[in-house]
Write an enzyme that holds these catalytic residues in place. Structure first.
Site, short mmCIF file in Angstrom:
data_model
loop_
_atom_site.label_atom_id
_atom_site.label_comp_id
_atom_site.label_asym_id
_atom_site.label_seq_id
_atom_site.Cartn_x
_atom_site.Cartn_y
_atom_site.Cartn_z
N HIS A 1 28.77 32.29 36.80
CA HIS A 1 30.08 32.61 36.24
C HIS A 1 30.03 33.18 34.84
CE1 HIS A 1 29.54 28.75 34.18
NE2 HIS A 1 30.42 29.19 33.32
C1 UD1 Z 1 35.26 29.54 30.70
C2 UD1 Z 1 34.51 29.39 29.39
C3 UD1 Z 1 33.04 29.18 29.69
C4 UD1 Z 1 32.82 28.02 30.65
C5 UD1 Z 1 33.66 28.21 31.89
C6 UD1 Z 1 33.57 26.98 32.76
C7 UD1 Z 1 35.38 30.67 27.46
C8 UD1 Z 1 35.23 31.88 26.65
N1 UD1 Z 1 34.62 30.60 28.59
O1 UD1 Z 1 34.78 30.71 31.34
O2 UD1 Z 1 32.35 28.89 28.48
O3 UD1 Z 1 31.46 27.96 31.00
O4 UD1 Z 1 35.04 28.40 31.52
O5 UD1 Z 1 33.89 27.22 34.08
O6 UD1 Z 1 36.15 29.80 27.14
N2 UD1 Z 1 40.35 32.28 36.72
C9 UD1 Z 1 41.12 31.98 37.82
N3 UD1 Z 1 41.60 30.70 37.94
C10 UD1 Z 1 41.38 29.74 37.01
C11 UD1 Z 1 40.61 30.07 35.89
C12 UD1 Z 1 40.10 31.34 35.76
O7 UD1 Z 1 41.35 32.82 38.68
O8 UD1 Z 1 41.84 28.60 37.19
C13 UD1 Z 1 39.78 33.65 36.62
C14 UD1 Z 1 40.72 34.64 35.94
O9 UD1 Z 1 40.56 35.87 36.58
C15 UD1 Z 1 40.15 34.70 34.54
C16 UD1 Z 1 38.66 34.50 34.78
O10 UD1 Z 1 38.58 33.59 35.86
O11 UD1 Z 1 40.42 35.93 33.90
C17 UD1 Z 1 37.92 33.93 33.57
O12 UD1 Z 1 38.52 32.72 33.13
P1 UD1 Z 1 38.32 32.22 31.61
O13 UD1 Z 1 38.92 30.87 31.44
O14 UD1 Z 1 38.73 33.29 30.65
O15 UD1 Z 1 36.77 32.11 31.45
P2 UD1 Z 1 35.68 31.46 32.41
O16 UD1 Z 1 34.83 32.56 32.93
O17 UD1 Z 1 36.31 30.53 33.37
N1 UDP Z 2 31.08 22.00 39.03
C1 UDP Z 2 31.92 21.50 40.02
N2 UDP Z 2 32.25 22.33 41.07
C2 UDP Z 2 31.78 23.60 41.16
C3 UDP Z 2 30.93 24.08 40.15
C4 UDP Z 2 30.59 23.26 39.09
O1 UDP Z 2 32.35 20.35 39.95
O2 UDP Z 2 32.14 24.28 42.14
C5 UDP Z 2 30.73 21.12 37.89
C6 UDP Z 2 29.27 20.95 37.65
O3 UDP Z 2 28.72 19.92 38.45
C7 UDP Z 2 29.23 20.61 36.16
C8 UDP Z 2 30.37 21.43 35.62
O4 UDP Z 2 31.22 21.73 36.72
O5 UDP Z 2 29.52 19.24 35.95
C9 UDP Z 2 29.86 22.69 34.99
O6 UDP Z 2 30.93 23.53 34.72
P1 UDP Z 2 30.76 25.11 34.66
O7 UDP Z 2 29.53 25.53 35.33
O8 UDP Z 2 32.05 25.67 35.11
O9 UDP Z 2 30.70 25.37 33.07
P2 UDP Z 2 29.54 25.28 31.98
O10 UDP Z 2 28.87 23.97 32.09
O11 UDP Z 2 28.62 26.43 32.20
O12 UDP Z 2 30.29 25.45 30.71
#
Ligand code: UD1
Ligand code: UDP
Length: 353
Positions: free
Chosen positions: A202
């Protein structure tokens, strides 16, 4: 004392679960969800599975560019700080929700506590790295998961308010490992223990560049046994770039799963491939070999102990690494023993005595 906790993204729900439980034994907690993650399987599911109290406020900010998302959060959190008048604001990790919470509080002179302070990848192109550095530099309590994190802060001249607590994700993992064993997810997906690889992708650096995304998906497809709970960001980018159909044919793409399901999938996989921070650590704690689809990691101990290998996003390099990686060394409890939440509650309590 009154603590205003700000969360917003999936990993923060998991991190706050054990801490919130400890804090509420002695303090009043007001829980604020920024709304950064909003799909049920990215948000509500975790509150239900982990028994996290319902947020007192949901700012409903949702997705946007960095400045718009962070800016709207800043304004919303400031309003709540002025209304609730907390003694301390608590943030987790490195997302835009983390930075917005810390900055809003620092500007109105409310002390900030940062859980997962001191982590560094030393790659400023990562939005998370900018968030980490800025959050640490406006925090009053820096709650570090590892010695490495303490040392990173020392090198930046931060020594006051720095504490070694262990990693709250270990608390969450150990606290849910038994119940995760009862998850029916393997049977539902027709998977056998040790017979599949688990992947997650992601990170912006991997999803926003179509060539990198294609290379990673190509490599995972070649491995032939990959199950991938797909982050909504990745699903969107795969669809936008026309890569979805082929990826879905060659990889077992499934919707994001809950925490218990994820622990079950991780612990029964023979290998994990990921660009997630949290998943790298969970692989280490569970003793599952991990291939990291990044050039850098902030969880350096996993690499030093040879249970994690950094391969980046090159197609051939991923396939080669996945086919040959075989960790042999002992693992340690470098991320703590599952007592971080208690340590954090004690430190926060002492701060206001
Ligand atoms: C965010 C965090 C990242 C973290 C990740 C955990 C920032 C800059 N990034 O990244 O550090 O590792 O969360 O998962 O804060 N979207 C949906 N539904 C949702 C959420 C997101 O469709 O519920 C889609 C949207 O298209 C959105 C994209 O995901 O534009 C990115 O979401 P965003 O929260 O900006 O960043 P993440 O990639 O989720
Ligand atoms: N995780 C989850 N379901 C998923 C993917 C990840 O519960 O489908 C959990 C994972 O086990 C870990 C956390 O989400 O505890 C990690 O989050 P993510 O990878 O979104 O973000 P990051 O740690 O890179 O910020």
């Amino acid at each position: 004392m009154k603590i205003l906790t700000v969360v917003g993204a999936r990993p923060q729900f998991i991190k706050c679960a054990p801490v919130s439980r400890e804090l509420r034994k002695e303090h009043e907690e007001v829980l604020v969800h920024t709304g950064q993650h909003y799909d049920r399987e990215m948000s509500d599911l975790f509150f239900e599975e982990l028994g996290i109290p319902k947020p007192d406020y949901n700012l409903g900010i949702g997705s946007a560019t960095h400045a718009h998302q962070t800016g709207e959060m800043l304004a919303g959190i400031e309003d709540l700080i002025l209304e609730e008048k907390p003694d301390l604001l608590l943030v987790y990790g490195d997302t835009n929700s983390t930075l917005a919470g810390a900055l809003a509080a620092a500007k109105v002179h409310v002390p900030v506590a940062h859980v997962e302070a001191g982590l560094r990848s030393f790659d400023r192109r990562m939005p998370e790295e900018v968030n980490r550095v800025l959050t640490d530099h406006c925090s009053d309590l820096l709650l570090c998961p590892t010695e490495t994190a303490m040392e990173n802060l020392r090198k930046e001249g931060i020594t006051r308010g720095v504490h070694l607590t262990g990693d709250v994700m270990v608390d969450a993992l150990l606290g849910h490992a038994e119940v995760a064993k009862t998850s029916p997810i393997l049977a539902e997906l027709g998977l056998e223990r040790g017979q599949y690889r688990l992947a997650t992708v992601h990170r912006a650096e991997n999803t926003d560049d179509p060539a990198k995304l294609a290379a990673i998906m190509g490599a995972l497809g070649d491995l032939g046994d990959v199950v991938l709970p797909c982050h909504p960001r990745t699903e969107k980018m795969l669809k936008n770039t026309g890569l979805y159909e082929e990826a879905n044919r060659r990889i077992r793409l499934i919707p994001p799963v809950g925490y218990l399901e994820m622990l079950a999938l991780e612990s029964s996989a023979h290998q994990i491939l990921t660009d997630s921070g949290g998943v790298q650590k969970e692989a280490y704690v569970l003793g599952v070999p991990c291939i990291t689809l990044r050039e850098t990691t902030e969880w350096v101990e996993t690499v030093q102990d040879s249970w994690n290998m950094l391969v980046g996003s090159d197609h051939e390099a991923i396939v080669r690494a996945a086919r040959t990686f075989s960790p042999k060394r002992e693992r340690s409890d470098v991320f703590g023993k599952g007592e971080a939440a208690r340590a954090i509650a004690v430190i926060i309590g002492e701060k206001t005595e």
